[in-house]
Write an enzyme that holds these catalytic residues in place. Structure first.
Site, PDB file in Angstrom:
ATOM      1  N   HIS A  96       0.822  -1.344  -0.125  1.00 52.80           N
ATOM      2  CA  HIS A  96       0.062  -0.142  -0.026  1.00 52.80           C
ATOM      3  C   HIS A  96       0.915   1.436   0.014  1.00 52.80           C
ATOM      4  CE1 HIS A  96      -3.105   2.560   0.654  1.00 52.80           C
ATOM      5  NE2 HIS A  96      -2.829   3.244   2.053  1.00 52.80           N
ATOM      6  N   HIS A  98       0.984   5.706  -0.973  1.00 51.72           N
ATOM      7  CA  HIS A  98       0.390   6.813  -1.412  1.00 51.72           C
ATOM      8  C   HIS A  98       0.835   7.626  -2.629  1.00 51.72           C
ATOM      9  CE1 HIS A  98      -2.491   7.459   2.631  1.00 51.72           C
ATOM     10  NE2 HIS A  98      -2.498   6.297   2.129  1.00 51.72           N
ATOM     11  N   ASP A 121       1.761  -4.575 -20.172  1.00 57.01           N
ATOM     12  CA  ASP A 121       2.987  -5.280 -20.058  1.00 57.01           C
ATOM     13  C   ASP A 121       2.595  -5.738 -18.418  1.00 57.01           C
ATOM     14  OD1 ASP A 121       4.396  -5.343 -22.158  1.00 57.01           O
ATOM     15  OD2 ASP A 121       5.758  -3.823 -21.631  1.00 57.01           O
ATOM     16  N   HIS A 170      -8.672   7.607  -1.964  1.00 56.21           N
ATOM     17  CA  HIS A 170      -7.728   6.941  -0.976  1.00 56.21           C
ATOM     18  C   HIS A 170      -6.321   6.791  -1.700  1.00 56.21           C
ATOM     19  CE1 HIS A 170      -6.394   4.090   2.780  1.00 56.21           C
ATOM     20  NE2 HIS A 170      -5.547   4.974   2.104  1.00 56.21           N
ATOM     21  N   TYR A 228       8.113 -14.072 -22.795  1.00 51.82           N
ATOM     22  CA  TYR A 228       8.961 -12.868 -22.730  1.00 51.82           C
ATOM     23  C   TYR A 228      10.219 -13.221 -21.480  1.00 51.82           C
ATOM     24  CZ  TYR A 228      10.499  -8.067 -21.557  1.00 51.82           C
ATOM     25  OH  TYR A 228      11.238  -6.984 -21.345  1.00 51.82           O
TER      26      TYR A 228
END
Ligand SMILES: [Zn+2]
Length: 231
Positions: A96, A98, A121, A170, A228
């Site tokens: 997480h 910001h 991608d 958020h 790839y």
């Protein structure tokens, strides 16, 4: 020595990548790394400065949210991580941040459309935004309900193909099979958010990538027919 040295070390190293990749300001942001077989995960302690953090500061929590090991309080977002590990099979790490451009989309209440191959991608189509949370959800078990709106948004999406989301008003959560890979996905998310924002500024009518090009770029790197790289 502890029974959880491996996930604590992986978690610590992944957390240190957040400032290195410039994905965080102040102490916002956290990474967790799970061992699904034992239903436990290691997570960053709450409010600890990245520069002062040590591997043994990582807190080990079980999938029911109970602290198993550690002397510090775990990140306040721990119930969100916990719920995502319960709901999304096949993920081992949750991140997480910001990060600013992804937060801009979250605050605008918009998903990040897949406008090009850089996005394709990493993410198989738009990175979605959740609905707004209700007052009741915010005032009750806020962090767990944050994960519940994510899980609800993924009702018809595969979290192994779209490994990130924006929580409305958020910010972003990303995930992956390892701590390092999950942080890489969080970085890719921030990059594609910045590029998408610029593309919209240059052409407000910009259209998403064609499905053959989306399929080509995503599927050559992911899934059973991937070819790839060196793996
Ligand atoms: Zn947050």
């Amino acid at each position: 020595m502890s029974n959880y040295d491996d996930i604590k070390a992986e978690c610590y190293e992944a957390n240190l990548l957040l400032p290195e990749y410039k994905l965080i300001d102040l102490t916002f942001g956290n990474v967790s790394v799970a061992e699904p077989e034992r239903r436990v995960f290691a997570i960053k302690p709450s409010g600890v400065d990245y520069a002062a953090m040590k591997v043994n500061d990582m807190v080990v929590v079980d999938f029911e949210g109970k602290i198993v090991e550690g002397s510090l309080r775990p990140s306040s977002d721990t119930p969100t991580h916990c719920r995502l590990f319960q709901a999304f099979k096949g993920i081992r790490s949750v991140v997480h941040t910001h990060s600013r451009n992804a937060v801009a989309f979250a605050q605008a209440g918009r998903g990040i459309p897949c406008f090009g191959t850089t996005h394709a991608d990493y993410f198989y189509g738009e990175v979605p935004v959740t609905r707004s949370m209700t007052a009741e959800e915010i005032q009750s078990a806020y962090e767990r309900e944050t994960a519940n709106v994510i899980v609800e948004r993924f009702n018809d999406l595969d979290p192994t193909q779209v490994c990130a989301v924006l929580v409305h008003s958020h910010g972003p959560f990303a995930w992956g099979p390892t701590g390092k890979k999950a942080v890489e996905n969080a970085l890719a998310l921030e990059i594609v958010a910045e590029i998408a924002l610029k593309a919209i500024q240059l052409n407000s009518q910009v259209k998403p990538i064609s499905s053959p090009l989306l399929d080509k770029h995503f599927l050559r790197k992911h899934g059973t027919k991937a070819y790839y790289g060196q793996g």
